[in-house]
Design an enzyme around this catalytic site. Structure first.
Site, PDB file in Angstrom:
ATOM      1  CD  GLU A 129      -7.291  31.701   6.553  1.00  0.00           C
ATOM      2  OE1 GLU A 129      -8.150  32.646   6.283  1.00  0.00           O
ATOM      3  OE2 GLU A 129      -7.939  30.565   7.256  1.00  0.00           O
ATOM      4  CB  THR A 182     -13.364  28.623   2.163  1.00  0.00           C
ATOM      5  OG1 THR A 182     -13.759  29.542   3.283  1.00  0.00           O
ATOM      6  CG2 THR A 182     -12.552  29.594   1.274  1.00  0.00           C
TER       7      THR A 182
END
Length: 309
Positions: A129, A182
């Site tokens: 991530e 993101t």
């Protein structure tokens, strides 16, 4: 030890309105497939990618980075080969990078006869991530690995808790075919919030957790409210307000942005309610000219799972 494993790596919905970076849940009907194999050649190698244009270089691929983090802690120089069959689109807001990261470490751990617990796998998947978004958040990888609803009580030290999942909860997710990265969606977030809004948000987080454990669906619905992030991010998503109003009008417990967007989630009690909401949302997006996917799913209480070859 087994030599090879085919797995389903589930999509996830993070934040759940009130729980930015700390709450998430696992979906059951949408996810990637991966094949992880032990190799006689030491090191991690990405051998096949289908369904997306992603880097084969291990240090540039989230599954590769997550796997290397696990092997570093494992302490033995072994070989791993990874095949990725992407069915979650990048930038969808339903945990595409998390599925690859969590799926890889879960499968490698299984092939090594489970030296790590599911909770201990979370930091390894978080490295993937970090590569994807610049931030090592756990709100997607935790539910992918543990299943159900999860709460990140603390990041330092990391403390992740699996919450109770009522069986009647179903999720409707619409993914407009526009990419909201993101990193981009994080750039619109303010670094400071008022004490009043913080108190409001804390109350909703506590209310949602209490509602899950008591299976109080009305309390769950009242708690799915975001006064901090949603007002800033929703402007990036076409027809967000219309979708939310329509979902709530047609029986959704709550509706909000899935992760960093552009996907929108609606949580419902019962599969039929979730299907009806999907039909109404589809009508809205049919008028926009934007391609989209709609998913209806129960909450997956198990997370990553083995598939039969």
């Amino acid at each position: 030890m087994s030599k090879s494993l085919k797995i389903f790596a589930p999509a996830t919905v993070a934040n759940l309105s009130c729980g930015f970076d700390v709450l998430g849940c696992c979906l059951d009907t949408v996810g990637d497939e991966m094949v992880i194999s032990l190799s006689s050649t030491p090191g991690v190698k990405i051998t096949k990618i289908v369904g997306a244009t992603l880097p084969f270089e291990t240090h540039k691929n989230v599954a590769g980075v997550a796997t290397e983090a696990l092997l570093k802690e494992y302490g033995k120089n072994i070989g791993i080969e990874i095949e990725i069959y992407k069915k979650i689109k990048a930038g969808s807001g339903i945990g595409s990078s998390a599925a690859s990261s969590a799926g890889a470490v879960w499968a490698v751990n299984h092939l090594l006869d489970s030296p790590f617990t599911p909770n201990q796998l979370i930091p390894f998947a978080m490295e993937g991530e970090k590569l994807a978004s610049g931030n090592a958040h756990a709100d997607n990888v935790a539910p992918a690995l543990l299943g159900g609803f999860t709460l990140v009580r603390s990041y330092s030290p990391l403390d992740v808790i699996k919450l109770h999942t009522p069986k009647d909860l179903f999720m409707t997710v619409i993914h407009p075919q526009i990419e909201v990265k993101t990193s981009d969606s994080r750039s619109v977030i303010k670094n400071k919030v008022s004490l009043q809004k913080a108190i409001h948000q804390w109350g909703n987080v506590g209310g949602l957790v209490a509602g899950l454990y008591t299976e109080d669906y009305q309390l769950i619905g009242r708690s799915l409210e975001d006064v901090i992030i949603e007002p800033l991010r929703s402007i990036l998503i076409p027809e967000f307000d219309t979708v939310k109003t329509t979902a709530l009008k047609n029986g959704a417990l709550g509706c909000g942005i899935s992760g960093s967007g552009p996907s929108i989630f609606a949580l419902s009690r019962g599969n039929q309610n979730a299907i009806v909401i999907a039909e109404h949302i589809k009508k809205i997006y049919d008028t926009t000219g934007i391609d989209f996917d709609i998913h209806v799913s129960k909450i997956n209480n198990n997370g990553v799972k083995i598939l039969n070859n």
